[in-house]
Design a protein around this motif. Structure first.
Motif, PDB file in Angstrom:
ATOM      1  N   ASP A 350       0.831  -1.203   0.000  1.00 35.47           N
ATOM      2  CA  ASP A 350       0.000   0.000   0.000  1.00 35.47           C
ATOM      3  C   ASP A 350       0.869   1.259   0.000  1.00 35.47           C
ATOM      4  OD1 ASP A 350      -2.533   1.301   0.048  1.00 35.47           O
ATOM      5  OD2 ASP A 350      -2.134   1.824   2.140  1.00 35.47           O
ATOM      6  N   GLU A 389      -7.117  -0.175   5.667  1.00 31.93           N
ATOM      7  CA  GLU A 389      -6.420   1.093   5.463  1.00 31.93           C
ATOM      8  C   GLU A 389      -5.847   1.210   4.049  1.00 31.93           C
ATOM      9  OE1 GLU A 389      -3.042   3.106   8.294  1.00 31.93           O
ATOM     10  OE2 GLU A 389      -2.593   1.210   7.326  1.00 31.93           O
ATOM     11  N   THR A 391      -5.267   1.678   0.283  1.00 32.66           N
ATOM     12  CA  THR A 391      -6.050   2.385  -0.742  1.00 32.66           C
ATOM     13  C   THR A 391      -5.626   2.006  -2.159  1.00 32.66           C
ATOM     14  OG1 THR A 391      -4.535   4.255  -0.629  1.00 32.66           O
ATOM     15  CG2 THR A 391      -6.505   4.386   0.740  1.00 32.66           C
ATOM     16  N   LYS A 394      -7.563  -3.268  -4.829  1.00 32.41           N
ATOM     17  CA  LYS A 394      -7.602  -4.518  -4.049  1.00 32.41           C
ATOM     18  C   LYS A 394      -8.559  -5.481  -4.756  1.00 32.41           C
ATOM     19  CE  LYS A 394      -8.734  -2.203  -0.139  1.00 32.41           C
ATOM     20  NZ  LYS A 394      -8.928  -1.806   1.257  1.00 32.41           N
ATOM     21  N   ARG A 416     -13.389  -3.081   1.890  1.00 31.56           N
ATOM     22  CA  ARG A 416     -13.262  -2.219   0.709  1.00 31.56           C
ATOM     23  C   ARG A 416     -12.396  -2.804  -0.408  1.00 31.56           C
ATOM     24  NH1 ARG A 416     -16.818  -1.116   3.282  1.00 31.56           N
ATOM     25  NH2 ARG A 416     -17.554   0.906   4.047  1.00 31.56           N
ATOM     26  N   ASP A 418     -11.978  -3.775  -4.114  1.00 30.39           N
ATOM     27  CA  ASP A 418     -12.629  -3.151  -5.272  1.00 30.39           C
ATOM     28  C   ASP A 418     -13.416  -4.182  -6.075  1.00 30.39           C
ATOM     29  OD1 ASP A 418     -11.493  -0.398  -5.076  1.00 30.39           O
ATOM     30  OD2 ASP A 418      -9.647  -1.578  -5.109  1.00 30.39           O
ATOM     31  N   LYS A 501      -7.419   4.540  -9.644  1.00 28.82           N
ATOM     32  CA  LYS A 501      -8.101   4.556  -8.337  1.00 28.82           C
ATOM     33  C   LYS A 501      -7.480   5.628  -7.429  1.00 28.82           C
ATOM     34  CE  LYS A 501      -9.214   1.839  -4.266  1.00 28.82           C
ATOM     35  NZ  LYS A 501      -8.970   0.625  -3.480  1.00 28.82           N
ATOM     36  N   ASP A 502      -8.337   6.412  -6.827  1.00 31.72           N
ATOM     37  CA  ASP A 502      -7.829   7.507  -5.994  1.00 31.72           C
ATOM     38  C   ASP A 502      -8.830   7.756  -4.879  1.00 31.72           C
ATOM     39  OD1 ASP A 502      -6.502   9.668  -5.023  1.00 31.72           O
ATOM     40  OD2 ASP A 502      -7.168  11.058  -6.596  1.00 31.72           O
ATOM     41  N   ILE A 503      -8.549   7.254  -3.691  1.00 32.60           N
ATOM     42  CA  ILE A 503      -9.450   7.540  -2.572  1.00 32.60           C
ATOM     43  C   ILE A 503      -8.645   8.122  -1.418  1.00 32.60           C
ATOM     44  CG2 ILE A 503     -11.315   5.886  -3.062  1.00 32.60           C
ATOM     45  CD1 ILE A 503     -10.034   4.002  -1.086  1.00 32.60           C
ATOM     46  N   THR A 504      -9.334   8.913  -0.612  1.00 33.39           N
ATOM     47  CA  THR A 504      -8.653   9.575   0.489  1.00 33.39           C
ATOM     48  C   THR A 504      -9.254   9.088   1.796  1.00 33.39           C
ATOM     49  OG1 THR A 504      -8.580  11.463  -0.982  1.00 33.39           O
ATOM     50  CG2 THR A 504      -7.923  11.871   1.283  1.00 33.39           C
ATOM     51  N   LEU A 505      -8.407   8.781   2.741  1.00 33.34           N
ATOM     52  CA  LEU A 505      -8.883   8.347   4.066  1.00 33.34           C
ATOM     53  C   LEU A 505      -9.184   9.582   4.911  1.00 33.34           C
ATOM     54  CD1 LEU A 505      -6.256   5.530   4.732  1.00 33.34           C
ATOM     55  CD2 LEU A 505      -8.610   5.244   3.959  1.00 33.34           C
TER      56      LEU A 505
END
Ligand code: HXC
Length: 515
Positions: A350, A389, A391, A394, A416, A418, A501-505
Motif C-alpha cells: 500500500d 487502510e 487504498t 484490491k 473495501r 474493489d 483509483k484515488d481515494i482519500t482516508l
C-alpha cells in the motif's frame, strides 16, 4: 606541488584508504565465505555504477589510544549506484576495520547517505557486518544508533529500505534492520541477536551456538525477523536485484511496467493444480504461477508462517502483491504469525502503490489456548487494519472456503476490496457445514433415533443452503462468480480498470494499528 603530483598524491591516498583492514583481516573473512565490503557493493550494483563518498572520513575516538589509530573509511563504505537501472543509496560495513564497529563518524557516514536517500527519494540498502557499538567510543556510538533508527522510521513508507545481514549484527544494531522493509540473510554468514551465546550462558545457563541462536535459517523460519534466505552472498544479491525489479523507487512512483508475458501454462494449468475433491489440499503457489506473467513469483518470507503465502508477481506487465492462504499448511488458517506476516506485506504494498491480489481459501482463525493467550486477537486484528487502510487497488478471488472471520479478513468487500470474484466451488459461511450443523441442529441430532443419519442430512441441508458463492452473490458481496479458467482475464481487467483509483482516508495524524 603541481596538478600531476597532487593527482598522484590523491591516488596514493585513495589506495591507502581502500585497503580496508589489510590483507590478514581480509583473508580471515574470505576463509569463512565472505566477500569484502567493497566487493559486496560492486557485485550488487550495475557494473561501474558505484560512486563512493566520504572515503577520507576519520574516526572521532580519543580514549583507549584510539587517537593513535587510523581506521580506513571508519569501517563503512557509503555511496550511490544503480541496480538494473534503478538508482540506490548504499552502505556496507567493513568488518576488517575494527570489526565494522559503529563509532560516531561511522554513524555519521551512514546517516548522511540515509539523508541523501530520503532527499533524492531512492531506495536505501544497508549491508550490516559489525561487532555493534564501538566500545571505545561509549555513548557516542549509542547516539549514532539512535540517529540511524530515527531516520529508518522517518524513511519508512517513503523509500524502500533493504537490510542485508552479512556477518554479525549484534546488540542494538539489530533494530535498524528491524525497522526496514526487507531483511536478507545468508546461511552460515548471518549472525543476528541482541545478546550473544556467551551472555545467554552467563545469565541463563543456556547453551546455544551462534548459528542456532541468530543464523539465517532461524530468522527466516522461526523468529520471522528476516524475509529472504540464501546459501551464498551471490544468491542473496540476485534475490535483491529481483526484489528491486518489482518495487518502485519511492512512494510517489509506480513500479516499472514490464512487457506482458503469459503464464507457463504447460507446467501450471489451473485444472491440474486444483484437486477435484474440494477437501484435498493443494499448493497455492502453483495456482499463483498459473495466473501470473511468465509464472514468475518472488515469495517473501517463504519459510515463515507458511500457512500464508505473500510475494510479488506481475500481471499483464504490472507489479502486484499477492496474499494467499496456503491450504497445504494448517489448511491455510490465519494465526498470529500469518497475520503479522500478511499485515506487514500489505502495508508495504500500500505504501508503494502496488495493487493487492488476494486468493482466499481458509477455514478461519486458528482456535486454541496457545493462540488465545499469545494474543491472536490483537495480532489477527493487524490484517483487518492493514487491508481496511490500504487504498491501492484490491482484488480478491475466493476459490474454495471463506469461513467466519477469515472471510472478512481476507480482503472482503466489507474491508473495501474493489472487486471480489468467486469460483463456483467457493463456500462462504459463518463456519464449515459440519460445525454449523452440530450447533444449529443440535437438538434434532441429539434426540433422533439415528443421530448420525440426521447429522449427515443436516450437514447436506446446510451445504445446499450456504456452502456456495450464490448467497453472498445475492447480497452483492461477490461481484462475479467466474469459471477458474477466466481468472487471469478477470484479474487483468480489474487491474486495468483500477489504474486511476484515488481515494482519500479521513484526515488524521496517523492511525493506531494493533502493534
Ligand atoms: C570495538 C570491536 C567491537 C566493538 C569487534 N571489535 N567488536 N571493537 N567495539 N563492538 C574488534 C575486535 O576488537 C577486533 O579488533 C576486531 O574487531 C575483530 O573482532 P574479533 O573479535 O577478532 O572477530 P570475531 O572473532 O570474528 O568475533 C566477532 C564478534 C566479536 C562475535 C562480533 O568481535 C564480538 O563479540 N564483538 C562484540 C560484540 C558486542 O557485544 N558488541 C556490543 C553490542 S552492544 P582487532 O584490533 O583485534 O582486530 C551494542 C549496543 C548498541 O551494540 C545499542 C544501540 C541501541
Amino acid at each position: 606541488m603541481g596538478l600531476k603530483s597532487k593527482s598522484s598524491d590523491l591516488r596514493r591516498r585513495l589506495r591507502y584508504a581502500r585497503r580496508g583492514g589489510g590483507e590478514k583481516a581480509i583473508e580471515k573473512q574470505k576463509a569463512i565465505g565472505k566477500l569484502t565490503a567493497r566487493e559486496r557493493i560492486i557485485s550488487l550494483l550495475d557494473p561501474k555504477s558505484f560512486h563512493e563518498y566520504d572515503l577520507f572520513v576519520e574516526h572521532a575516538g580519543k580514549d583507549f589510544d584510539m587517537d593513535k589509530k587510523y581506521l580506513p573509511g571508519d569501517g563503512v563504505i557509503t555511496g550511490t549506484g544503480m541496480i538494473s537501472g534503478h538508482p540506490v543509496c548504499i552502505y556496507a560495513q567493513d568488518f576488517t576495520v575494527a570489526g565494522g564497529s559503529l563509532g560516531w563518524m561511522h554513524a555519521k557516514k551512514i546517516t548522511k547517505i540515509m539523508d541523501h536517500a530520503l532527499k533524492l527519494k531512492v531506495p536505501l540498502i544497508g549491508i550490516n557486518d559489525s561487532g555493534g557499538a564501538r566500545i571505545q567510543e561509549g555513548v557516542n556510538s549509542l547516539a549514532g544508533y539512535g540517529e540511524i533508527f530515527f531516520r529508518n522510521t522517518l524513511a519508512s513508507g517513503v523509500i524502500p529500505q533493504i537490510s542485508v545481514i552479512l556477518g554479525p549484527c549484534a546488540g542494538g544494531a539489530v533494530y535498524s534492520p528491524a525497522l526496514t522493509d526487507f531483511v536478507f540473510t545468508v546461511n552460515n554468514i548471518t549472525k543476528m541477536f541482541i545478546t550473544g551465546p556467551e551472555v545467554i550462558k552467563t545469565v541463563l545457563g543456556e547453551e546455544i551456538s551462534m548459528e542456532d541462536l541468530g543464523g539465517a535459517r532461524v530468522h527466516c523460519e522461526t523468529s520471522g525477523n528476516a524475509h529472504f534466505y540464501a546459501e551464498s552472498e551471490e544468491e542473496c544479491f540476485s534475490q535483491i536485484k529481483q526484489l528491486v525489479s518489482f518495487i518502485p523507487w519511492n512512494n510517489v512512483k509506480k513500479a516499472d511496467r514490464f512487457p506482458k508475458k503469459t503464464p507457463k501454462t504447460r507446467q501450471y494449468k489451473i485444472d491440474s493444480v486444483m484437486p477435484s475433491d474440494p477437501k484435498q489440499p493443494y499448493d497455492v503457489r502453483l495456482l499463483i504461477k498459473s495466473v501470473v506473467d511468465d509464472s514468475e513469483f518472488l515469495e517473501v518470507q517463504d519459510l515463515f508462517a507458511q500457512n500464508i503465502v505473500v510475494g510479488f508477481a506481475r500481471i499483464n506487465g504490472e507489479s502486484v502483491g499477492i496474499v494467499a492462504n496456503q491450504p497445504l499448511v494448517l489448511a491455510g488458517v490465519l494465526d498470529i504469525d500469518s497475520s503479522d506476516k500478511a499485515a506487514r506485506f500489505i502495508r508495504f504494498c500500500d505504501s508503494f502503490n502496488i495493487p493487492l491480489v488476494t486468493l482466499v481459501d481458509l477455514p478461519g482463525y486458528l482456535p486454541g489456548v496457545d493462540q488465545e493467550h499469545s494474543g491472536v486477537i490483537r495480532h489477527g486484528a493487524k490484517i483487518l487494519y492493514a487491508y481496511s487502510e490500504a487504498t491501492v487497488p484490491k482484488i480478491t478471488l475466493i476459490t474454495r472456503k471463506a469461513y467466519g472471520g477469515g472471510y472478512i479478513a481476507m480482503c472482503s468487500h466489507h474491508l473495501r476490496a474493489d472487486f471480489v470474484f468467486a469460483w463456483p466451488t467457493a463456500e462462504i459461511a459463518v463456519m464449515g457445514p459440519e460445525g454449523a450443523a452440530n450447533i444449529i441442529f443440535r437438538k434434532e441430532i441429539f434426540t433422533a433415533e439415528d443421530p448420525d443419519k440426521v447429522r449427515k442430512q443436516k450437514v447436506n441441508e446446510y451445504k445446499e443452503k450456504f456452502a456456495n458463492p450464490y448467497v453472498a452473490a445475492a447480497y452483492g458481496y461477490i461481484d462475479a462468480v467466474i469459471e477458474p479458467e477466466e481468472t487471469r482475464k478477470m484479474l487483468i481487467h480489474a487491474l486495468d480498470i483500477s489504474r486511476e483509483k484515488d481515494i482519500t482516508l479521513p484526515r488524521k495524524k496517523h492511525g493506531i494499528p494493533p502493534f
